[in-house]
Design a protein around this motif. Structure first.
Motif: not given
Length: 304
Positions: A66-69, A132-136
């Motif tokens: 879910w986090l990966g999505r 954290a890198l990809a989403e934030l």
């Protein structure tokens, strides 16, 4: 259903260090998921040490999916507690990622080091580094880069953020390099790239993938890279830039370097898009602009 029914007496139980190894989620994050969000509920030994069953590990893997999505951790519990057939596709835009990005941007613009520290620690405690890198961090820094331009105070904001991240990322690399067993990478910027944000994020992403990262603050002389590769036992060189760089460098010097070194010479950052035509058939490996994707693309290059 009680814990005994869920975890029969003869079922194997795993300590937190082994669960971290199996799932790739560090122990700090596992404890945060338990304490702050109740996402997992490990058993305890009489001395209070956590023990995880196979069901717990499977649950952690679902959390990671879910986090990966793009689902924020605050929304994951409601999703994984629903039957899979009834679980709707999440509307990630309605989550709190945008709120977290705006908080990060506001902290940088206000030069608020305390808030920046709290956001950094929180993001890397609650999420795997790549999430954290990809989403934030990557999208927030992209927004800052667009806003900075010639804006008054932009230079100070960028310098403060770079100094902050250089210290925090450097500390993480230092500790990670002591336990990592992957190939050693040399990460640096190209000559016309005057800032370090891109190479810092890529170094952090590569470290998360298990590489031992040697991060240079300044662009090294090209004629000394072969010495660095030999003495430091480097498996790949990754050069990062958001600039177009000189034509002589891109069309002749770097391709010549790629011919001379017996390891992959990789480019990352916007330069791979800006100079896409020059990089075709150059012998250089292009990793793209996204630090997480760039780090993941190193695997096939180093498995040959």
């Amino acid at each position: 259903m009680n814990d005994k029914a869920m975890n029969p007496a003869d079922a194997p139980l795993y300590p937190i260090r082994e669960v971290s190894r199996l799932t790739g989620v560090n122990s700090v994050t596992l404890r945060a998921w338990e304490r702050r969000y109740g996402l997992i509920r490990p058993q305890r030994t009489p001395k209070g040490h956590r023990l995880y069953a196979r069901d717990d590990i499977a649950r952690i893997e679902r959390i990671l999916q879910w986090l990966g999505r793009g689902v924020p951790v605050s929304q994951v519990r409601d999703l994984i507690d629903q039957p899979e057939t009834a679980t709707p596709a999440p509307d990630t835009e309605s989550g709190d990622w945008d709120s977290q990005r705006q908080q990060l941007i506001a902290a940088v613009e206000a030069l608020d080091l305390s808030r920046l520290e709290a956001l950094f620690n929180q993001s890397l405690a609650l999420y795997p580094v790549n999430v954290a890198l990809a989403e934030l961090w990557h999208p927030a820094l992209a927004q800052l880069e667009e806003a900075w331009g010639d804006k008054l105070g932009a230079g100070l904001q960028r310098s403060l953020l770079e100094a902050f991240l250089r210290t925090r990322v450097g500390t993480r690399l230092y500790h990670a390099n002591h336990v990592a067993r992957g190939p050693r990478l040399l990460v640096s910027r190209l000559p016309e790239e005057t800032h370090q944000l891109g190479s810092l994020l890529l170094a952090l992403a590569a470290s998360h993938e298990g590489y031992r990262v040697v991060l240079l603050d300044d662009a090294p002389p090209l004629n000394e890279l072969s010495l660095a590769v030999d003495r430091l036992h480097i498996a790949a060189v990754v050069l990062v830039s958001a600039q177009a760089e000189r034509s002589e460098l891109m069309r002749r010097q770097l391709p010549r370097l790629a011919e001379q070194l017996a390891i992959p010479v990789c480019l990352a950052g916007p330069v791979t898009r800006i100079r896409a035509a020059d990089l075709e058939n150059s012998g250089l490996e292009t990793l793209g602009e996204d630090p997480v994707q760039s780090a993941s693309r190193l695997g096939p290059l180093l498995s040959h």
